[in-house]
Scaffold this motif. Structure first.
Motif, PDB file in Angstrom:
ATOM      1  N   ALA A  70       2.134 -45.585  -2.442  1.00 27.10           N
ATOM      2  CA  ALA A  70       1.683 -44.946  -3.673  1.00 27.10           C
ATOM      3  C   ALA A  70       0.418 -44.385  -3.371  1.00 27.10           C
ATOM      4  O   ALA A  70      -0.025 -43.266  -3.643  1.00 27.10           O
ATOM      5  N   ASP A  71      -0.426 -44.787  -2.285  1.00 24.92           N
ATOM      6  CA  ASP A  71      -1.456 -44.256  -1.766  1.00 24.92           C
ATOM      7  C   ASP A  71      -1.191 -43.073  -0.925  1.00 24.92           C
ATOM      8  O   ASP A  71      -2.010 -42.241  -1.237  1.00 24.92           O
ATOM      9  N   ARG A  72      -0.354 -42.992  -0.356  1.00 29.49           N
ATOM     10  CA  ARG A  72       0.234 -41.901   0.360  1.00 29.49           C
ATOM     11  C   ARG A  72       0.657 -40.734  -0.627  1.00 29.49           C
ATOM     12  O   ARG A  72       0.065 -39.642  -0.377  1.00 29.49           O
ATOM     13  N   GLN A  73       1.184 -41.058  -1.425  1.00 30.08           N
ATOM     14  CA  GLN A  73       1.682 -40.116  -2.590  1.00 30.08           C
ATOM     15  C   GLN A  73       0.492 -39.474  -3.267  1.00 30.08           C
ATOM     16  O   GLN A  73       0.298 -38.549  -3.464  1.00 30.08           O
ATOM     17  N   LEU A  74      -0.334 -40.505  -3.523  1.00 30.21           N
ATOM     18  CA  LEU A  74      -1.551 -40.011  -4.364  1.00 30.21           C
ATOM     19  C   LEU A  74      -2.496 -39.089  -3.255  1.00 30.21           C
ATOM     20  O   LEU A  74      -2.996 -37.986  -3.906  1.00 30.21           O
ATOM     21  N   SER A  75      -2.536 -39.357  -2.094  1.00 28.57           N
ATOM     22  CA  SER A  75      -3.292 -38.445  -1.325  1.00 28.57           C
ATOM     23  C   SER A  75      -2.710 -37.019  -1.320  1.00 28.57           C
ATOM     24  O   SER A  75      -3.259 -36.149  -1.170  1.00 28.57           O
ATOM     25  N   GLU A  76      -1.214 -37.224  -0.943  1.00 29.24           N
ATOM     26  CA  GLU A  76      -0.734 -35.883  -0.961  1.00 29.24           C
ATOM     27  C   GLU A  76      -0.674 -35.074  -2.220  1.00 29.24           C
ATOM     28  O   GLU A  76      -1.032 -33.646  -2.090  1.00 29.24           O
ATOM     29  N   LEU A  77      -0.545 -35.807  -3.395  1.00 27.33           N
ATOM     30  CA  LEU A  77      -1.010 -34.885  -4.736  1.00 27.33           C
ATOM     31  C   LEU A  77      -2.643 -34.530  -4.853  1.00 27.33           C
ATOM     32  O   LEU A  77      -2.716 -33.368  -5.286  1.00 27.33           O
ATOM     33  N   GLN A  78      -3.154 -35.341  -4.262  1.00 29.01           N
ATOM     34  CA  GLN A  78      -4.810 -34.700  -4.208  1.00 29.01           C
ATOM     35  C   GLN A  78      -4.920 -33.571  -3.169  1.00 29.01           C
ATOM     36  O   GLN A  78      -5.494 -32.894  -3.719  1.00 29.01           O
ATOM     37  N   ALA A  83      -5.855 -27.959  -3.044  1.00 28.71           N
ATOM     38  CA  ALA A  83      -5.213 -26.495  -2.524  1.00 28.71           C
ATOM     39  C   ALA A  83      -5.116 -25.454  -3.809  1.00 28.71           C
ATOM     40  O   ALA A  83      -5.495 -24.395  -3.965  1.00 28.71           O
ATOM     41  N   LEU A  84      -4.884 -26.014  -5.012  1.00 28.67           N
ATOM     42  CA  LEU A  84      -4.691 -25.092  -6.089  1.00 28.67           C
ATOM     43  C   LEU A  84      -5.868 -24.783  -6.673  1.00 28.67           C
ATOM     44  O   LEU A  84      -6.186 -23.909  -7.145  1.00 28.67           O
ATOM     45  N   SER A  85      -6.796 -25.854  -6.770  1.00 28.66           N
ATOM     46  CA  SER A  85      -8.050 -25.534  -7.453  1.00 28.66           C
ATOM     47  C   SER A  85      -8.812 -24.618  -6.425  1.00 28.66           C
ATOM     48  O   SER A  85      -9.394 -23.655  -7.024  1.00 28.66           O
ATOM     49  N   GLU A  86      -8.461 -24.441  -5.256  1.00 28.23           N
ATOM     50  CA  GLU A  86      -9.167 -23.588  -4.386  1.00 28.23           C
ATOM     51  C   GLU A  86      -8.770 -22.115  -4.645  1.00 28.23           C
ATOM     52  O   GLU A  86      -9.234 -21.131  -4.853  1.00 28.23           O
ATOM     53  N   LYS A  87      -7.382 -22.186  -4.876  1.00 27.39           N
ATOM     54  CA  LYS A  87      -6.609 -20.581  -5.149  1.00 27.39           C
ATOM     55  C   LYS A  87      -7.084 -20.371  -6.419  1.00 27.39           C
ATOM     56  O   LYS A  87      -7.322 -19.065  -6.646  1.00 27.39           O
TER      57      LYS A  87
END
Length: 126
Positions: A70-78, A83-87
């Motif tokens: 879950a931590d790994r998935q959360l990190s990937e989503l973050q 990246a989307l916020s930067e775009k």
């Protein structure tokens, strides 16, 4: 709980010694058998505690593995969200007058934009 394996070994050793005493005729046989029964009961209880501890350990490891996933998935989503916020930020800098006040346009321009959208909707509906 860490002392349980040692305790189990000590109980087994004592039972073996008492059985040897019975075979050698050292002491009252009924008392020795009574003591063996008591030790076997304790041994059974200790074995159950060890089994419970083992089950609990597997349960903890399984949950720890789930938390790591879950931590790994959360990190990937973050990372994806960043990246989307930067775009989005880059697009807002590139096209600052698209969405009214929040992009730096005046209130009049925002009103005109809304009126234009409403007119387009009416035209499409007619």
């Amino acid at each position: 709980m860490r002392h349980l394996p040692t305790w189990e070994a000590e109980l087994n050793d004592e039972i073996a010694q008492l059985e040897t005493d019975i075979e050698n005729g050292a002491g009252d046989v009924s008392e020795l058998r009574c003591r063996i029964a008591s030790l076997e009961s304790q041994l059974e209880s200790t074995g159950q505690k060890l089994a419970d501890l083992s089950t609990f350990g597997r349960f903890r490891r399984k949950n720890r593995d789930k938390l790591k996933l879950a931590d790994r998935q959360l990190s990937e989503l973050q990372d994806k969200l960043d990246a989307l916020s930067e775009k989005r930020d880059n697009a807002q800098k590139k096209f600052p007058r698209v969405h009214g006040k929040e992009s730096g346009a005046s209130a009049n321009e925002a009103d005109r934009c809304r009126l234009c959208q409403n007119g387009c909707r009416r035209a499409l509906n007619d």
